[in-house]
Design a protein around this motif. Structure first.
Motif, short mmCIF file in Angstrom:
data_model
loop_
_atom_site.label_atom_id
_atom_site.label_comp_id
_atom_site.label_asym_id
_atom_site.label_seq_id
_atom_site.Cartn_x
_atom_site.Cartn_y
_atom_site.Cartn_z
N LEU A 44 19.12 32.20 -15.77
CA LEU A 44 18.44 30.91 -15.74
C LEU A 44 18.17 30.48 -14.31
O LEU A 44 18.98 30.71 -13.42
CB LEU A 44 19.30 29.85 -16.46
CG LEU A 44 19.67 30.14 -17.91
CD1 LEU A 44 20.50 29.00 -18.47
CD2 LEU A 44 18.44 30.38 -18.76
N GLU A 45 17.03 29.81 -14.14
CA GLU A 45 16.59 29.39 -12.81
C GLU A 45 16.26 27.90 -12.88
O GLU A 45 15.63 27.44 -13.82
CB GLU A 45 15.34 30.20 -12.49
CG GLU A 45 14.70 29.92 -11.16
CD GLU A 45 13.39 30.70 -11.00
OE1 GLU A 45 13.01 30.93 -9.86
OE2 GLU A 45 12.75 31.06 -12.02
N GLU A 46 16.69 27.13 -11.85
CA GLU A 46 16.37 25.70 -11.82
C GLU A 46 14.89 25.50 -11.51
O GLU A 46 14.38 26.06 -10.55
CB GLU A 46 17.21 25.00 -10.75
CG GLU A 46 18.62 24.72 -11.21
CD GLU A 46 19.41 23.91 -10.20
OE1 GLU A 46 18.88 22.93 -9.67
OE2 GLU A 46 20.57 24.28 -9.96
N LYS A 47 14.24 24.70 -12.34
CA LYS A 47 12.81 24.44 -12.16
C LYS A 47 12.49 23.01 -12.59
O LYS A 47 13.28 22.37 -13.28
CB LYS A 47 11.97 25.39 -13.03
CG LYS A 47 11.76 26.76 -12.43
CD LYS A 47 10.71 27.50 -13.25
CE LYS A 47 10.35 28.82 -12.58
NZ LYS A 47 9.40 29.59 -13.39
N ASP A 52 5.48 5.94 -29.77
CA ASP A 52 4.53 4.87 -30.06
C ASP A 52 3.19 5.45 -30.53
O ASP A 52 2.12 4.94 -30.18
CB ASP A 52 4.36 4.02 -28.78
CG ASP A 52 3.65 2.70 -29.07
OD1 ASP A 52 3.74 2.21 -30.21
OD2 ASP A 52 2.99 2.17 -28.15
N GLY A 53 3.24 6.58 -31.28
CA GLY A 53 2.03 7.19 -31.80
C GLY A 53 1.18 7.90 -30.75
O GLY A 53 0.08 8.35 -31.04
N LYS A 54 1.71 8.02 -29.54
CA LYS A 54 0.96 8.67 -28.47
C LYS A 54 1.69 9.92 -27.99
O LYS A 54 2.92 9.99 -28.04
CB LYS A 54 0.78 7.72 -27.28
CG LYS A 54 -0.14 6.56 -27.57
CD LYS A 54 -0.30 5.67 -26.35
CE LYS A 54 0.90 4.79 -26.16
NZ LYS A 54 0.65 3.37 -26.30
N VAL A 55 0.91 10.87 -27.51
CA VAL A 55 1.51 12.03 -26.86
C VAL A 55 1.88 11.62 -25.43
O VAL A 55 1.06 11.06 -24.71
CB VAL A 55 0.52 13.21 -26.84
CG1 VAL A 55 1.10 14.38 -26.05
CG2 VAL A 55 0.18 13.64 -28.26
N VAL A 56 3.12 11.89 -25.07
CA VAL A 56 3.60 11.51 -23.74
C VAL A 56 3.98 12.78 -22.98
O VAL A 56 4.81 13.57 -23.46
CB VAL A 56 4.84 10.59 -23.85
CG1 VAL A 56 5.34 10.18 -22.48
CG2 VAL A 56 4.51 9.35 -24.70
N VAL A 57 3.36 13.00 -21.85
CA VAL A 57 3.69 14.15 -21.01
C VAL A 57 4.54 13.65 -19.85
O VAL A 57 4.09 12.83 -19.05
CB VAL A 57 2.41 14.83 -20.46
CG1 VAL A 57 2.77 16.03 -19.58
CG2 VAL A 57 1.49 15.25 -21.61
N ILE A 58 5.79 14.11 -19.80
CA ILE A 58 6.69 13.71 -18.72
C ILE A 58 6.76 14.86 -17.72
O ILE A 58 7.15 15.98 -18.09
CB ILE A 58 8.10 13.37 -19.26
CG1 ILE A 58 7.98 12.33 -20.39
CG2 ILE A 58 9.00 12.86 -18.14
CD1 ILE A 58 9.26 12.14 -21.19
N LYS A 59 6.37 14.59 -16.50
CA LYS A 59 6.30 15.65 -15.49
C LYS A 59 7.55 15.68 -14.63
O LYS A 59 8.30 14.72 -14.56
CB LYS A 59 5.07 15.42 -14.60
CG LYS A 59 3.77 15.54 -15.38
CD LYS A 59 2.62 14.89 -14.66
CE LYS A 59 2.07 15.78 -13.57
NZ LYS A 59 0.84 15.18 -12.97
N GLU A 60 7.74 16.82 -13.95
CA GLU A 60 8.82 16.98 -12.96
C GLU A 60 10.21 16.78 -13.57
O GLU A 60 11.09 16.18 -12.96
CB GLU A 60 8.62 16.00 -11.79
CG GLU A 60 7.34 16.22 -11.01
CD GLU A 60 7.38 17.50 -10.16
OE1 GLU A 60 8.32 17.65 -9.37
OE2 GLU A 60 6.49 18.34 -10.33
N VAL A 61 10.40 17.27 -14.80
CA VAL A 61 11.70 17.15 -15.46
C VAL A 61 12.57 18.35 -15.04
O VAL A 61 12.14 19.50 -15.17
CB VAL A 61 11.54 17.15 -16.99
CG1 VAL A 61 12.90 17.02 -17.69
CG2 VAL A 61 10.61 16.02 -17.44
N PRO A 62 13.78 18.09 -14.50
CA PRO A 62 14.63 19.20 -14.09
C PRO A 62 15.11 20.00 -15.31
O PRO A 62 15.54 19.42 -16.30
CB PRO A 62 15.80 18.53 -13.37
CG PRO A 62 15.79 17.12 -13.83
CD PRO A 62 14.38 16.78 -14.22
#
Ligand SMILES: [Zn+2]
Length: 103
Positions: A32-35, A44-54
């Motif tokens: 496994l590599e940290e990224k 809330d009925g929307k697609v949520v893209v969360i960026k930069e998640v460790p």
């Protein structure tokens, strides 16, 4: 990171706990590599893209693992999105049916 969680292939891209050890990948035994990754969820009925998640990402199969703290942080973000406490940046997106493209 003490406890590690796996990004499950549930319909809403839920995050599931699989084991409590850091290495190796519980699917293939790879390293496994940290990224920093993108996590895609719905709130809330929307697609949520969360960026930069460790995350810890398997170098062999690409499976992603998240710490409990990270999962709690993601859940807090989704809660605040549902309560409209945080503003989402608009992104370009589209959807289609699986059958829209023939093999
Ligand atoms: Zn793997």
């Amino acid at each position: 990171m003490n406890r590690i969680l796996k990004d499950g292939l549930t319909p809403d891209y839920g995050i599931k706990e699989v084991n409590e050890t850091m290495e190796p990948c519980s699917l293939c035994g790879g390293e496994l590599e940290e990224k920093k990754v993108e996590v895609i969820k719905k709130a809330d009925g929307k697609v949520v893209v969360i960026k930069e998640v460790p995350a810890l990402v398997c170098q062999q199969c690409g499976e992603r693992y998240f710490s409990i703290d990270t999962v709690e942080h993601v859940n807090q973000i989704l809660k605040e999105v549902s309560e409209q406490k945080v503003k989402l940046q608009k992104i370009r997106a589209g959807e289609l049916d699986f059958k829209a493209v023939a093999l």
